[in-house]
Enzyme design. Structure first.
Site, PDB file in Angstrom:
ATOM      1  N   ASP A 248      45.976  42.883  44.642  1.00  0.00           N
ATOM      2  CA  ASP A 248      47.163  42.149  44.221  1.00  0.00           C
ATOM      3  C   ASP A 248      48.023  41.782  45.433  1.00  0.00           C
ATOM      4  O   ASP A 248      48.211  42.595  46.351  1.00  0.00           O
ATOM      5  CB  ASP A 248      47.955  43.035  43.253  1.00  0.00           C
ATOM      6  CG  ASP A 248      49.122  42.327  42.613  1.00  0.00           C
ATOM      7  OD1 ASP A 248      48.898  41.317  41.925  1.00  0.00           O
ATOM      8  OD2 ASP A 248      50.259  42.800  42.796  1.00  0.00           O
ATOM      9  N   GLU A 310      43.971  38.409  46.348  1.00  0.00           N
ATOM     10  CA  GLU A 310      44.922  37.484  45.755  1.00  0.00           C
ATOM     11  C   GLU A 310      45.889  37.122  46.878  1.00  0.00           C
ATOM     12  O   GLU A 310      46.925  37.769  47.068  1.00  0.00           O
ATOM     13  CB  GLU A 310      45.675  38.104  44.575  1.00  0.00           C
ATOM     14  CG  GLU A 310      46.570  37.076  43.892  1.00  0.00           C
ATOM     15  CD  GLU A 310      47.744  37.686  43.151  1.00  0.00           C
ATOM     16  OE1 GLU A 310      48.237  37.035  42.214  1.00  0.00           O
ATOM     17  OE2 GLU A 310      48.186  38.789  43.503  1.00  0.00           O
TER      18      GLU A 310
END
Length: 593
Positions: A248, A310
């Protein structure tokens, strides 16, 4: 054209090394001149061409009837994903969490939150995935944790300058008595990126940084203890058999020394006068040392464990910095996701992506929807301006044309799945699901909604639960309490069992696409633009011996000669490709329709 080389395409075309501006001329009239961009991929690695299916656990399947999806529900429906012919599943966070941001506020990285089940349930799910030949990738959230994490609670109880506080980014405030935040950084969810804490005497003291919600304090990655903790977490899940991690906000861990002011966008995207590569909270050089260390750990477990970043950075060639051979294996291609159906922008993004990533020996990773954006079946239902980027659709907003959106979504998915490289699918896109629009304000849970006083709706609309069986309560999502977000009434007709029974459904199209993609080995293929069909309203490329043609004109498009392998919409007549449709054609000159 300078450097042009002319060859003939016979059966399966042989790809020769060429420059970007090389043009290939074919004998058959079905393609015309081709501009080669990318050679076929011969490097080892399952992940280079994989189709990976994102599971958002709380909305996938509720087996215990509490209204929230769980790991047992995932286990129960894994055979449906194996039947879809995907290679792996990626699980959004299922760790212990107060659920202030749907699990992206982690309080314990090495346990399962009770709302999803137990570690034993996770092990059962892993065993079922292994039986079905599905790999499992889990989300990792290393930029921040929950304010309920034991390390942050210790930091709150400790004095300024203590080792406990050094695990996070605490700073004295600015202005008289430190009443102002240390700098002007903004939270992604609205408002300042700093929150002031109270001392034991109840008096205000230092501030802590949170690029997201105030319940999500950022770790201090200048501290070796943070590195050691996350290396422990990696090994914990690798020992349980996971095939890797989706990381993330992978570009955010390290902040620029001194935390300088920033007048640009909160998400670090480029804006006038503030190019994204200068954002002090993103893309700092030292972040790559972290991933080199992580890659070394994964390599100890074998060559089949992967890291996917990401990393929402621009310009696009910067993405290559995350996927060099000693770092990440994949990175999400956000410029492709945001290109919409603009044929010029799509061509530019695809070309730039393949050139930049080929230069470092990495595959591109394509994606159209995820848990943070309006589903593409809704986004593509607008002819003019659609929803604001990063926000949802409410009942008072202009509504998308549902039929148009689903038709274009099918075409866009088919265009994407013909591209060489890996592809990520978001749960429910194989059903052509739209966003949920009619969500009562009292049920909205995205922190963006609360932090902006309802000005921004947030991402709840793309996170509504899945419809499995049309005739069952809550369309088969769960038979107990009402789901945590309501299913739209339109989901009954889109339920998986209803679509499975129809050979012309969105689900049936996805099954055909994925099976044919594997059969033709398109994920490992080449890419050359078919110039005759790259116009202001259509776009086409050749991957190995397959022509992928998307028609965005308002009128049907007469296709070139050749055998149609698959199309996303039925034509008005055999040789015409419907408006808002994509077709795959065999271009070897045989078996013409």
């Amino acid at each position: 054209m300078t450097g042009s080389v002319f060859i003939f395409l016979v059966l399966r075309p042989r790809i020769f090394p060429m420059s970007v501006d090389t043009v290939i001329s074919a004998t058959a009239p079905l393609t015309g001149p081709l501009t080669l961009i990318h050679d076929a991929d011969k490097a080892p690695g399952w992940w280079r061409s994989a189709v990976i299916y994102q599971v958002y656990p709380r909305s996938f399947r509720d087996l215990n009837g509490d209204g929230i999806g769980d790991i047992a529900g995932i286990t129960a429906e894994l055979p449906q994903l194996a039947e879809l012919d995907v290679d792996a599943v990626w699980l959004s966070p299922f760790y212990r969490s107060p659920q202030r941001d749907a699990g992206y506020d982690v309080s314990d990285y090495c346990d399962v939150d009770p709302i999803f089940g137990t570690l034993g349930d996770f092990d059962v799910m892993m065993a079922e995935a292994n039986r079905l030949g599905l790999r499992v990738i889990v989300d990792l959230v290393p930029n921040h944790c929950s304010d309920q994490h034991v390390a942050f609670q210790a930091a709150l109880a400790a004095p300024a300058g203590s080792p406990e506080r050094d695990m996070f980014i605490f700073r004295d405030g600015s202005g008289p008595q430190g009443q102002e935040p240390p700098n002007n950084w903004e939270s992604h969810f609205g408002g300042p990126a700093w929150t002031r804490v109270l001392g034991p005497d109840g008096q205000p003291e230092q501030w802590y940084l949170h690029l997201f919600d105030s319940s999500q304090p950022d770790f201090n990655w200048d501290n070796p203890s943070v590195h050691a903790e996350f290396e422990r977490v990696l090994r914990f899940w690798l020992d349980r058999g996971v095939s890797g991690f989706r990381v993330d906000v992978a570009h955010a861990l390290v902040k620029a020394p001194g935390l300088p002011e920033w007048g640009g966008r909160a998400d670090g995207g480029s804006s006038y006068g503030f190019p994204g590569h200068e954002a002090p909270m993103f893309g700092q050089p030292a972040v790559h040392d972290i991933y080199r260390a992580w890659r070394a750990i994964l390599d100890q477990y074998g060559p089949d464990r992967i890291l996917c970043a990401e990393a929402n950075v621009d310009p696009l060639p910067r993405l290559a910095n995350w996927v060099r051979q000693d770092q990440m294996h994949q990175a999400f291609n956000f410029p492709f996701l945001h290109a919409g159906l603009d044929v010029y922008r799509l061509r530019s993004v695809i070309t730039d992506s393949l050139l930049a990533l080929d230069a470092v020996g990495a595959p591109s990773t394509w994606v159209l929807s995820n848990h943070d954006v309006v589903r593409h079946a809704s986004r593509f239902g607008y002819n003019g301006s659609g929803p604001r980027e990063g926000d949802g659709i409410g009942p008072a907003d202009p509504q998308p044309d549902t039929a148009l959106g689903r038709r274009r979504a099918a075409a866009a998915s088919m265009f994407m799945l013909g591209l060489p490289g890996a592809a990520y699918l978001y749960q429910g896109e194989e059903l052509g699901l739209p966003d949920g629009v009619d969500i009562p304000e009292g049920l909205r849970q995205d922190p963006t909604f609360a932090r902006t006083g309802g000005e921004r709706l947030g991402r709840d609309g793309c996170r509504v639960p899945l419809p499995w069986r049309a005739a069952e309560p809550h369309n088969g999502f769960g038979s107990g309490q009402d789901p945590w977000l309501p299913l739209p009434a339109s989901f009954t007709a889109l339920a998986r069992d209803a679509q499975a029974a129809s050979p012309s459904s969105h689900l049936s199209l996805y099954r055909k696409m994925l099976a044919l993609r594997r059969e033709l080995d398109l994920g490992r293929g080449s890419l050359a633009w078919a110039e005759e069909w790259c116009t202001g309203s259509s776009l086409a490329y050749v991957n190995n011996a397959t022509l992928v043609l998307m028609n965005l004109n308002h009128e049907p498009l007469e296709m070139p000669a050749g055998r149609v392998l698959l199309r996303s919409a039925e034509p008005g007549s055999g040789r015409f490709l419907a408006s808002g449709a994509t077709a795959w054609l065999q271009i070897d000159g045989s078996n013409a329709e």
